[in-house]
Design a protein around this motif. Structure first.
Motif, short mmCIF file in Angstrom:
data_model
loop_
_atom_site.label_atom_id
_atom_site.label_comp_id
_atom_site.label_asym_id
_atom_site.label_seq_id
_atom_site.Cartn_x
_atom_site.Cartn_y
_atom_site.Cartn_z
N ARG A 134 14.04 -13.83 15.94
CA ARG A 134 13.16 -12.92 15.20
C ARG A 134 12.89 -13.44 13.79
O ARG A 134 11.78 -13.33 13.28
N VAL A 173 14.59 -5.81 11.02
CA VAL A 173 14.84 -6.91 10.10
C VAL A 173 14.09 -6.65 8.79
O VAL A 173 14.65 -6.82 7.69
N MET A 187 5.62 -16.28 21.26
CA MET A 187 5.42 -14.88 20.89
C MET A 187 4.39 -14.26 21.83
O MET A 187 3.32 -14.81 22.05
N GLU A 239 7.98 -6.89 18.23
CA GLU A 239 9.08 -7.26 19.10
C GLU A 239 10.36 -6.51 18.70
O GLU A 239 10.52 -6.11 17.55
N ARG A 240 11.24 -6.33 19.67
CA ARG A 240 12.51 -5.64 19.42
C ARG A 240 13.25 -6.29 18.25
O ARG A 240 13.38 -7.52 18.21
N TRP A 241 13.71 -5.50 17.30
CA TRP A 241 14.47 -5.85 16.11
C TRP A 241 13.60 -6.33 14.95
O TRP A 241 14.08 -6.37 13.81
N SER A 242 12.33 -6.65 15.18
CA SER A 242 11.52 -7.22 14.09
C SER A 242 11.38 -6.26 12.92
O SER A 242 11.63 -6.63 11.76
N VAL A 259 4.98 -7.90 14.43
CA VAL A 259 6.25 -7.22 14.11
C VAL A 259 6.67 -6.23 15.18
O VAL A 259 7.58 -5.44 14.96
N GLU A 314 10.31 -16.14 14.04
CA GLU A 314 8.99 -15.58 14.33
C GLU A 314 8.39 -14.92 13.09
O GLU A 314 7.20 -15.10 12.78
N LEU A 315 9.19 -14.14 12.38
CA LEU A 315 8.70 -13.46 11.18
C LEU A 315 8.36 -14.46 10.08
O LEU A 315 7.40 -14.26 9.33
#
Length: 224
Positions: free
Chosen positions: A54, A25, A1, A19-22, A17, A57-58
């Protein structure tokens, strides 16, 4: 990350949060748990590999968790943690802020969850004065409780006990009806929506959502 490497809480939040798309989501999970396939359906432009990354990561950041549903479903679902649910306020503010852009690509697709959350964010209490009603709102195969009480909106997954009308449509048509000003009659004649019950009340309800005026361009925009 990747990280900004700053001690600022805002920078750290973006580490988690940003990053792209995080955040999308998170948006897709605000209305309840979902399977991976459900998330893919709501975010079709995200590849399976990126979405999986993602989610990992989340989950590592403590924003989401996963669990297995009991039989007969027995499928794995992702859901927001209590801390993750606190991001709803940030999502709502972003929805309202982004809606003021004159360049918003309104013709681009929106997931059902995005439309429902936009309706929550862009509800106009002034247009609901003296109007109390309950509706069963179906977006595809998903039912939602839509209630207006004392000029306040309750819009959540589920089915009300005694709705004044049952509205069935798809996400794109609902977006057009609520945020695009499309006529209910036109959509009904086109077969894009059905209404069982009080059509006049349903039409008034669908008109209680407003895109805000676009933000004024900065007076200094383009200045050298």
């Amino acid at each position: 990350m990747r990280t900004y490497g700053e001690g600022c809480p805002a920078a750290h939040a973006l580490d988690l949060v940003g990053e792209r798309w995080s955040l999308l989501v998170v948006r897709e999970l605000l209305l309840g748990p979902k399977r991976f396939t459900d998330l893919r359906a709501g975010l079709p432009a995200a590849s399976a590999n990126v979405l999986s990354l993602r989610l990992r990561e989340l989950e590592a950041a403590g924003v989401i968790g996963k669990r297995r549903l009991p039989p007969p479903a027995a499928s794995k679902v992702y859901e927001l943690t209590e801390w993750g649910r606190e991001l709803e306020g940030a999502i709502v503010l972003l929805l309202r802020w982004g809606a003021r852009s004159a360049a918003i690509p309104f013709d681009a697709p929106m997931s059902a969850d995005a439309v429902i959350l936009s309706m929550r964010s862009l509800f106009s209490p002034q247009s609901a004065q003296g109007f109390d009603a309950a509706f069963e709102l179906w977006v595809g195969d998903r039912p939602f409780i839509a209630e207006v009480i004392d000029a306040q909106l309750v819009l959540a997954p589920g089915r009300p006990e005694h709705p004044h009308a049952v509205i069935r449509t798809d996400a794109e048509t609902l977006k057009r009806l609520t945020l695009g000003g499309r006529s209910l009659d036109v959509s009904m004649h086109a077969g894009r929506v059905t209404v069982q019950g009080d059509q006049a009340m349903a039409e008034r309800f669908l008109g209680m959502f407003r895109l805000p005026e676009p933000a004024a361009a900065s007076a200094s925009a383009g200045a050298v």
